[in-house]
Motif scaffolding. Sequence first.
Motif, PDB file in Angstrom:
ATOM      1  N   LEU A 115      -3.533  10.234   2.526  1.00 43.46           N
ATOM      2  CA  LEU A 115      -4.331   9.011   2.617  1.00 43.46           C
ATOM      3  C   LEU A 115      -3.497   7.860   3.156  1.00 43.46           C
ATOM      4  O   LEU A 115      -4.005   7.021   3.918  1.00 43.46           O
ATOM      5  CB  LEU A 115      -4.907   8.654   1.240  1.00 43.46           C
ATOM      6  N   TRP A 116      -2.241   7.807   2.770  1.00 41.92           N
ATOM      7  CA  TRP A 116      -1.360   6.754   3.285  1.00 41.92           C
ATOM      8  C   TRP A 116      -1.226   6.867   4.803  1.00 41.92           C
ATOM      9  O   TRP A 116      -1.253   5.861   5.512  1.00 41.92           O
ATOM     10  CB  TRP A 116       0.011   6.841   2.619  1.00 41.92           C
ATOM     11  N   TYR A 138      -9.771   8.521  -5.363  1.00 41.94           N
ATOM     12  CA  TYR A 138      -8.517   9.125  -5.824  1.00 41.94           C
ATOM     13  C   TYR A 138      -7.958   8.395  -7.043  1.00 41.94           C
ATOM     14  O   TYR A 138      -7.345   9.021  -7.916  1.00 41.94           O
ATOM     15  CB  TYR A 138      -7.476   9.097  -4.697  1.00 41.94           C
ATOM     16  N   SER A 156     -10.511   2.905   2.053  1.00 46.61           N
ATOM     17  CA  SER A 156     -10.718   2.135   0.814  1.00 46.61           C
ATOM     18  C   SER A 156     -11.595   2.895  -0.169  1.00 46.61           C
ATOM     19  O   SER A 156     -11.332   2.903  -1.382  1.00 46.61           O
ATOM     20  CB  SER A 156     -11.358   0.782   1.142  1.00 46.61           C
ATOM     21  N   TYR A 202       0.674   4.004  -2.981  1.00 46.57           N
ATOM     22  CA  TYR A 202       0.252   5.372  -2.680  1.00 46.57           C
ATOM     23  C   TYR A 202       1.357   6.364  -3.022  1.00 46.57           C
ATOM     24  O   TYR A 202       1.109   7.432  -3.587  1.00 46.57           O
ATOM     25  CB  TYR A 202      -0.118   5.509  -1.204  1.00 46.57           C
ATOM     26  N   GLU A 210       0.827  -1.200   0.000  1.00 44.30           N
ATOM     27  CA  GLU A 210       0.000   0.000   0.000  1.00 44.30           C
ATOM     28  C   GLU A 210       0.865   1.256   0.000  1.00 44.30           C
ATOM     29  O   GLU A 210       0.595   2.211  -0.733  1.00 44.30           O
ATOM     30  CB  GLU A 210      -0.916   0.001   1.232  1.00 44.30           C
ATOM     31  N   LYS A 219      -9.556   5.751  -1.534  1.00 42.55           N
ATOM     32  CA  LYS A 219      -8.583   5.243  -2.498  1.00 42.55           C
ATOM     33  C   LYS A 219      -9.233   5.045  -3.859  1.00 42.55           C
ATOM     34  O   LYS A 219      -8.650   5.382  -4.894  1.00 42.55           O
ATOM     35  CB  LYS A 219      -8.004   3.912  -2.008  1.00 42.55           C
ATOM     36  N   TRP A 252      -2.855  11.801  -1.860  1.00 44.57           N
ATOM     37  CA  TRP A 252      -2.397  10.410  -1.798  1.00 44.57           C
ATOM     38  C   TRP A 252      -1.454  10.210  -0.611  1.00 44.57           C
ATOM     39  O   TRP A 252      -1.510   9.187   0.083  1.00 44.57           O
ATOM     40  CB  TRP A 252      -1.684  10.023  -3.095  1.00 44.57           C
TER      41      TRP A 252
END
Length: 282
Positions: free
Chosen positions: A224-225, A270, A264, A203, A199, A267, A221
């Motif tokens: 989000l990680w 994005y 999720s 990302y 992941e 993700k 991104w």
Amino acid sequence: MAETYCGKRCTDCGQRETLNCPGCKDGPGRPVSGVCELAQCCRSKGHASCDTCDFRDGCGKVRSREQQPDYRRRKQEMERQQQEKIARRSLVLGKWLWVLFWLNIPGTVAGLMVNNYVAGLLPGMYWAGVLLSAACSVAYGLILLKLGAEETWYRTAGICGLVSTGVSALLLLVSGTGAVPAWSMLITLPMLVVSLVREYNEYTANAVVLADVDRVLSDRWTVLWKWAVACFAATLGGTLGVLIVPVLGLLVVMAGSIGTIVVSILKLIYLYRSAKTFREYE
């Protein structure tokens, strides 16, 4: 009023036509699109020319004024090459990120099919879900490997994804036959770490390739990680906390699980926006 900021005569410049320069006071010296350092410096300090600046005698910009046309020409060439590189990458990224977006949908369906509750109601769905999940995961990993030609972070993500898929498929097959052997628990946690590494690399790759195209989406991104890591830590910590404070541990696990679902969904959003951005850039 002087024709230029630095005192040069435009009619004596041999690169004026090559650079398509209308003159620094009407062209490169403009504050928005200007690239001449001398013109930008004069405008920022409110000078009509370098002659009214107290630092003119020791100014390195003034001493290098003859090299400014060459500098601007090299900069334009570098920008042109950068735009060509982005355009070339966009052809590949726009296509395959779009495929990755659509692969998430059957992958999500497969996850529901192997869910213990669904499998209990419809036992026949379990093996179909295992096969569908494995197929989607393998395809996802292979596409990430292909994208590795554009950004090495994708390659690492693809390798980790394929390794995680192989081990997960083995564990699903073992658990589907009845009792789960004790040795399977020894590799579950390492595989969670491998999935987390996958992941992270995916990302990060998305953030890197978007940096020169859409900075805002690139930064999202990255953020989000961080949320993905926080949710993973909450779920793992809550699971261990259940042994000490059951109620609090369950609440933390629930919060981590909800957060993972939100991550999720984001993700998927994005990924759609990233693919759309590159497809439009083409």
